[in-house]
Design an enzyme around this catalytic site. Structure first.
Site, mmCIF file in Angstrom:
data_model
loop_
_atom_site.group_PDB
_atom_site.id
_atom_site.type_symbol
_atom_site.label_atom_id
_atom_site.label_comp_id
_atom_site.label_asym_id
_atom_site.label_seq_id
_atom_site.Cartn_x
_atom_site.Cartn_y
_atom_site.Cartn_z
ATOM 1 N N ARG A 174 -22.386 13.728 16.773
ATOM 2 C CA ARG A 174 -22.923 14.749 15.870
ATOM 3 C C ARG A 174 -24.150 14.191 15.142
ATOM 4 N NH1 ARG A 174 -17.166 15.399 14.758
ATOM 5 N NH2 ARG A 174 -16.468 17.468 15.410
ATOM 6 N N GLU A 221 2.944 -1.624 7.642
ATOM 7 C CA GLU A 221 3.921 -1.627 6.557
ATOM 8 C C GLU A 221 5.171 -0.830 6.908
ATOM 9 O OE1 GLU A 221 2.122 -0.871 2.760
ATOM 10 O OE2 GLU A 221 0.671 -2.504 3.011
ATOM 11 N N HIS A 245 0.807 -1.217 0.000
ATOM 12 C CA HIS A 245 0.000 0.000 0.000
ATOM 13 C C HIS A 245 0.841 1.269 0.000
ATOM 14 C CE1 HIS A 245 -2.719 -3.103 1.683
ATOM 15 N NE2 HIS A 245 -3.654 -2.451 1.007
ATOM 16 N N ARG A 291 -16.086 21.435 21.415
ATOM 17 C CA ARG A 291 -17.465 20.957 21.332
ATOM 18 C C ARG A 291 -18.338 21.531 22.437
ATOM 19 N NH1 ARG A 291 -17.925 16.037 18.700
ATOM 20 N NH2 ARG A 291 -20.176 16.360 18.980
#
Length: 273
Positions: free
Chosen positions: A173, A85, A15, A227
């Site tokens: 949310r 990886e 990847h 928040r």
């Protein structure tokens, strides 16, 4: 027959498309691939080594210390691939560099949050270990991040982070057309009452997987939103990047001091000067 290019232990990783020659021993892990350029702009020099999907990797030096950066995309599944990886090509230290939402009223937009442990509300780490296994940051990485923030004069908080698997429902949310997940109206209040500092989406998986493999990991995030107060600004991104980069330099010095002292771990009795 399986294509050799899909061998997870191949020299060039499937990847990330990196090999051992492409990365330093310590790697910063932002989510956004665009953040790679903002991080490397703080370094002495750099060279892009790979770019595939959400993963961008560059390697260079910061104040003379070898350092790399690999973007992970959004969320713990892709961050876990990066850890897997990078570990396969020899990386030993990981520092997440990201953004977050604060859930304590005294925290300001632009402040930094240095994670010392995380609530594992993401599902990726559950596929590695039992659910009561703790997600904890390496104490040397935490110490280096704190020292870096102090040297740079940035406001910071040290504490617990909650890592979620979704940006909307998993973080309390409303979803599309006002959808509310079960318990979402109480989530932030419960976390705040438990003295959790912030919410993001990758730290707990990074910390858990690094601990499973005996590697060093930590996280520093810029507060983009509070928040509780409702304040929101994309501010402090470069502070997190600079703090993490300096922390890599300090960790390299810690390793030198440990070797000189014959110590297995850096501790407060060892000087970095």
């Amino acid at each position: 027959m399986t294509d050799d290019s899909e061998d997870p232990n191949d020299e060039v990783q499937y990847h990330l498309e990196v090999s051992a020659d492409d990365v330093a021993d310590a790697v910063l892990l932002p989510g956004n691939p665009e953040r790679v350029d903002k991080i490397t702009a703080l370094w002495d020099d750099h060279e892009e080594r790979a770019r595939h999907r959400e993963y961008r990797t560059a390697t260079g030096t910061y104040d003379g210390a070898p350092i790399s950066v690999t973007s992970t995309g959004i969320g713990s599944p892709s961050a876990a691939i990066a850890i897997e990886e990078l570990a396969r090509v020899g990386v030993e230290t990981f520092i997440r560099v990201g953004s977050c939402g604060a859930i304590q009223p005294e925290m300001d937009v632009g402040d930094l949050v240095i994670t010392r442990g995380a609530v594992r509300q993401e599902g990726t780490s559950d596929e590695y270990v039992r659910e009561d296994y703790p997600a904890v940051a390496d104490e040397e990485v935490v110490a280096a991040l704190v020292a870096a923030a102090e040297r740079l004069g940035y406001d910071y908080h040290v504490g617990l982070t909650m890592s979620a698997d979704s940006f909307y429902a998993g973080q309390g949310r409303p979803g599309f057309e006002g959808f509310e997940a079960a318990g979402s109206d109480e989530l932030v209040a419960e976390l705040r009452n438990a003295n959790v500092k912030n919410i993001e989406m990758e730290a707990s998986a990074i910390l858990t997987i690094a601990n499973v493999y005996g590697l060093r990991a930590g996280a520093v995030c810029s507060v983009y939103a509070n928040r509780i107060t409702g304040e929101f600004r994309t501010e402090g991104e470069s502070r997190a990047a600079e703090t993490a980069s300096l922390a890599v330099k300090l960790l390299a010095r810690m390793d030198e001091v440990k070797a000189e002292a014959g110590a297995d771990r850096w501790h407060a009795g060892l000087s970095l000067e």
